[in-house]
Design an enzyme around this catalytic site. Structure first.
Site, PDB file in Angstrom:
ATOM      1  N   ASP A   1       2.450   2.281   7.907  1.00 32.65           N
ATOM      2  CA  ASP A   1       1.200   1.636   7.493  1.00 32.65           C
ATOM      3  C   ASP A   1       1.423   0.318   6.733  1.00 32.65           C
ATOM      4  O   ASP A   1       1.326   0.271   5.509  1.00 32.65           O
ATOM      5  CB  ASP A   1       0.376   2.614   6.643  1.00 32.65           C
ATOM      6  CG  ASP A   1      -1.077   2.185   6.522  1.00 32.65           C
ATOM      7  OD1 ASP A   1      -1.417   1.094   7.019  1.00 32.65           O
ATOM      8  OD2 ASP A   1      -1.867   2.928   5.914  1.00 32.65           O
TER       9      ASP A   1
ATOM     10  N   ASP B   1       0.852  -1.200   0.000  1.00 33.13           N
ATOM     11  CA  ASP B   1       0.000   0.000   0.000  1.00 33.13           C
ATOM     12  C   ASP B   1       0.883   1.243   0.000  1.00 33.13           C
ATOM     13  O   ASP B   1       0.579   2.249   0.626  1.00 33.13           O
ATOM     14  CB  ASP B   1      -0.914  -0.015   1.231  1.00 33.13           C
ATOM     15  CG  ASP B   1      -2.024   1.041   1.148  1.00 33.13           C
ATOM     16  OD1 ASP B   1      -2.357   1.477   0.033  1.00 33.13           O
ATOM     17  OD2 ASP B   1      -2.553   1.434   2.206  1.00 33.13           O
TER      18      ASP B   1
HETATM   19  N1  LIG Z   1       4.670   7.000  13.795  1.00 29.00           N
HETATM   20  C1  LIG Z   1       3.927   8.036  13.426  1.00 29.00           C
HETATM   21  N2  LIG Z   1       4.333   9.304  13.706  1.00 29.00           N
HETATM   22  C2  LIG Z   1       3.582  10.366  13.325  1.00 29.00           C
HETATM   23  N3  LIG Z   1       2.420  10.273  12.684  1.00 29.00           N
HETATM   24  C3  LIG Z   1       1.961   9.043  12.372  1.00 29.00           C
HETATM   25  C4  LIG Z   1       2.680   7.866  12.725  1.00 29.00           C
HETATM   26  N4  LIG Z   1       1.991   6.785  12.297  1.00 29.00           N
HETATM   27  C5  LIG Z   1       0.880   7.275  11.711  1.00 29.00           C
HETATM   28  N5  LIG Z   1       0.849   8.624  11.754  1.00 29.00           N
HETATM   29  C6  LIG Z   1      -0.226   9.498  11.213  1.00 29.00           C
HETATM   30  O1  LIG Z   1      -1.434   8.788  11.187  1.00 29.00           O
HETATM   31  C7  LIG Z   1      -1.920   8.668   9.843  1.00 29.00           C
HETATM   32  C8  LIG Z   1      -2.582   7.310   9.647  1.00 29.00           C
HETATM   33  O2  LIG Z   1      -1.638   6.258   9.850  1.00 29.00           O
HETATM   34  P1  LIG Z   1      -1.622   4.987   8.909  1.00 29.00           P
HETATM   35  O3  LIG Z   1      -0.740   3.976   9.547  1.00 29.00           O
HETATM   36  O4  LIG Z   1      -1.289   5.401   7.513  1.00 29.00           O
HETATM   37  O5  LIG Z   1      -3.106   4.471   9.039  1.00 29.00           O
HETATM   38  P2  LIG Z   1      -4.303   4.277   7.997  1.00 29.00           P
HETATM   39  O6  LIG Z   1      -4.491   2.804   7.939  1.00 29.00           O
HETATM   40  O7  LIG Z   1      -5.442   5.017   8.604  1.00 29.00           O
HETATM   41  O8  LIG Z   1      -3.890   4.856   6.652  1.00 29.00           O
HETATM   42  C9  LIG Z   1      -0.693   8.900   8.968  1.00 29.00           C
HETATM   43  O9  LIG Z   1      -1.034   9.413   7.699  1.00 29.00           O
HETATM   44  C10 LIG Z   1       0.096   9.905   9.776  1.00 29.00           C
HETATM   45  O10 LIG Z   1      -0.387  11.205   9.554  1.00 29.00           O
HETATM   46 MG   LIG Z   2      -2.159   5.039   5.660  1.00 31.65          MG
END
Ligand SMILES: Nc1ncnc2c1ncn2[C@@H]1O[C@H](COP(=O)(O)OP(=O)(O)O)[C@@H](O)[C@H]1O
Ligand SMILES: [Mg+2]
Length: 246
Positions: free
Chosen positions: A188, A171
């Site tokens: 992610d 992804d």
């Molecule tokens: N380790 C991290 N540090 C800072 N922000 C984070 C981190 N992990 C996730 N985020 C924030 O959370 C959002 C969603 O996380 P993500 O893992 O991409 O989940 P989703 O499955 O909702 O896409 C990211 O786009 C980012 O903005």
């Molecule tokens: Mg994401």
């Protein structure tokens, strides 16, 4: 390249955790900012919490069902039949899968948030950002052309490292890369697959490269998709060799 975090970035036990609120709320998960304060320092963590079952739609079930290692026969049968027990089993494997992928990629030297621990409904990792702000996603940043070329090269190296760790992100795009202190940080891993045994691995790798390249192309970087795939380590012979030798 210098590590993103020093090895002692975490607060020492005994510590106290404080939830500072939701960073991002998505369809399937929420990411919270959590401060952990120990005797000598406070560190910031991001906690990904998966929403309870039935509140969320399972995307791409076929990617998960039956390919994540050995479950019990009852579990496998339940997953195939899409029963409630099966749904729970998929969910448990999914959460474990994302955490284990993060741990593996971190150990392989891929630039990811350092993993901290699992929680009942998700996991914790280092927060990418500082006391002032969270790192933006690459998609929200306009890099100049010279920087864009460098970052595209860095990301190809990261994809290659993932492939060497026998994982395909699945992804990857500018939406799942954070931009912090001149470094792209990959996040992610909910759709990551085994590069060797997953039947769609190569298709997903090509899609990852395509989608990520699209962002850089928009910024004016000239990209040859075939060459990019070669750089990340994809070639029919390599895949064939891996499959044959495994
Ligand atoms: N380790 C991290 N540090 C800072 N922000 C984070 C981190 N992990 C996730 N985020 C924030 O959370 C959002 C969603 O996380 P993500 O893992 O991409 O989940 P989703 O499955 O909702 O896409 C990211 O786009 C980012 O903005
Ligand atoms: Mg994401």
């Amino acid at each position: 390249m210098r590590a993103l975090f020093p090895s002692d970035w975490q607060a020492d036990a005994p510590y106290e955790d404080r939830d500072l609120g939701v960073l991002k709320a998505g369809k399937e998960s929420e990411v919270h900012l959590v401060a952990r304060t120990g005797a000598t320092r406070t560190c910031l963590m991001a906690e990904k919490r998966f929403k309870p079952r039935l509140q969320r739609a399972f995307r791409n079930d076929y990617l998960y069902a039956g390919v994540w290692g050995e479950g019990s026969r009852r579990e496998s049968r339940a997953i195939r039949k899409r029963s409630r027990f099966g749904q729970e089993a998929i969910e448990a494997r999914w959460m474990g899968h994302e955490w284990e992928t993060l741990v593996r990629l971190h150990a392989a030297g891929v630039t990811v948030p350092p993993p901290v621990e699992r929680t009942p409904d998700g996991y914790r990792m280092a927060f990418i950002g500082d006391g002032e702000r969270a790192a933006p996603r690459l998609a929200d940043v306009d890099l100049d052309l010279v920087t864009a070329r460098q970052v595209w090269r860095m990301l190809q190296t990261e994809i290659r490292r993932m492939l060497e760790a026998e994982l395909v992100h699945g992804d990857l795009s500018a939406f799942n890369v954070l931009w912090w202190r001149g470094r792209p940080v990959i996040i992610d891993f909910s759709q990551a697959v085994d590069a060797i045994v997953h039947p769609a691995a190569r298709e997903l790798l090509i899609r990852d490269v395509d989608r990520t390249a699209a962002y850089f192309r928009r910024l004016g970087v000239a990209i040859d998709p075939g060459a990019a795939l070669a750089v990340v380590g994809d070639s029919d012979s390599r895949f064939a060799r891996q499959v044959l030798s495994s």
